[in-house]
Design an enzyme around this catalytic site. Sequence first.
Site, mmCIF file in Angstrom:
data_model
loop_
_atom_site.group_PDB
_atom_site.id
_atom_site.type_symbol
_atom_site.label_atom_id
_atom_site.label_comp_id
_atom_site.label_asym_id
_atom_site.label_seq_id
_atom_site.Cartn_x
_atom_site.Cartn_y
_atom_site.Cartn_z
ATOM 1 N N HIS A 124 0.783 -1.209 0.015
ATOM 2 C CA HIS A 124 -0.014 0.039 -0.122
ATOM 3 C C HIS A 124 1.043 1.366 -0.042
ATOM 4 O O HIS A 124 0.835 2.189 0.883
ATOM 5 C CB HIS A 124 -0.831 -0.067 1.218
ATOM 6 C CG HIS A 124 -2.118 0.705 1.182
ATOM 7 N ND1 HIS A 124 -1.934 2.346 1.223
ATOM 8 C CD2 HIS A 124 -3.373 0.693 1.750
ATOM 9 C CE1 HIS A 124 -2.921 2.748 1.338
ATOM 10 N NE2 HIS A 124 -3.909 1.969 1.657
ATOM 11 N N GLU A 227 -1.083 1.276 -5.492
ATOM 12 C CA GLU A 227 -0.798 0.027 -4.467
ATOM 13 C C GLU A 227 -0.832 -1.133 -5.336
ATOM 14 O O GLU A 227 -1.841 -1.394 -6.319
ATOM 15 C CB GLU A 227 -2.017 -0.158 -3.507
ATOM 16 C CG GLU A 227 -2.196 1.218 -2.654
ATOM 17 C CD GLU A 227 -3.517 1.066 -1.980
ATOM 18 O OE1 GLU A 227 -3.722 -0.121 -1.423
ATOM 19 O OE2 GLU A 227 -3.991 2.171 -1.816
HETATM 20 C C1 BG6 Z 1 -7.061 2.175 0.413
HETATM 21 C C2 BG6 Z 1 -8.485 1.751 -0.057
HETATM 22 O O1 BG6 Z 1 -6.381 1.054 -0.109
HETATM 23 O O2 BG6 Z 1 -6.450 2.336 1.524
HETATM 24 C C3 BG6 Z 1 -9.236 2.995 0.860
HETATM 25 O O3 BG6 Z 1 -8.856 1.370 -0.921
HETATM 26 C C4 BG6 Z 1 -8.765 3.238 2.334
HETATM 27 O O4 BG6 Z 1 -10.557 2.618 1.088
HETATM 28 C C5 BG6 Z 1 -7.173 3.482 2.152
HETATM 29 O O5 BG6 Z 1 -9.415 4.437 2.798
HETATM 30 C C6 BG6 Z 1 -6.551 3.647 3.769
HETATM 31 O O6 BG6 Z 1 -7.064 2.797 4.405
HETATM 32 P P1 BG6 Z 1 -6.463 3.094 6.005
HETATM 33 O O7 BG6 Z 1 -6.984 1.624 6.841
HETATM 34 O O8 BG6 Z 1 -4.881 2.702 6.150
HETATM 35 O O9 BG6 Z 1 -6.874 4.205 6.595
#
Ligand code: BG6
Length: 255
Positions: A124, A227
Amino acid sequence: MTWQPARESAPVVWLSKLAKLAPGKSIRGGVPVCWPWFGAHATEAGYPGHGYARTVPWEVHGTAATADGATQLTLRLCESEQTRAMWPHASRAEIRITVGKTLKVALTTHNMGDADFVIGEALHTYLHIGDIGEVRILGLEGCEYMDKAGGGVRRNQEGAVTFTGETDRVYVSTEAECVIEDARLQRRIRVAKSGSRSTVVWTPWAEKADKMGDFGPDGWRAMVCVESANALENTVTVPARGCHTLAVEYSTEPH
Ligand code: BG6
């Protein structure tokens, strides 16, 4: 958590100034590892979003200096009673990070059991950019995506991806390399992947970033997540006694 090659005047991997570095919390920035599921768990609403790999300890399994001068770290996820309760499979998650002229991250899932299992996953990565309103992402033209910010409908990408508001898209069935063209920082970031059939593009924009509380004022403008994932219909069956690797290489070049 961040990466800045010697020739670059700005980081390539973004880390929020307000990132919370505390046990059990995910870090806003860097390369959070989403595993063994992506997004919400399919059946258990109480399980953590994006799995648990990004909020549990990992241990260093090996370090090496490679012949071309890069540094390599191999980490293994530490299982516990808590992780086994959520993921009752005989598995081992290992990540290899190679830091040099480029950044390579490879996440391997070993299935040590006698039954296949299915994983969702993503690296991510938060990429540092000059300004979200001035970047274009190339490589996803013509791809189908699930528009999470637009009520979950399916659409097709027309042309390059550009940003004018909250964007949360899971591009499916694409193994394409992506390039982030950054006019302000005068560079391109290249994201080349293997073992990954989904690409998630995410920016929270002002209101959501504000609610999330760990971006800092206008921090969200200087990042975009591209990602490398296996999500939705692209989840992966890891065969009994087999393994699967999702690998990504990040590099930069002048715009
Ligand atoms: C992305 C998702 O991968 O991560 C989003 O598609 C999400 O929906 C984002 O808001 C951040 O996620 P987190 O759990 O790190 O706040």
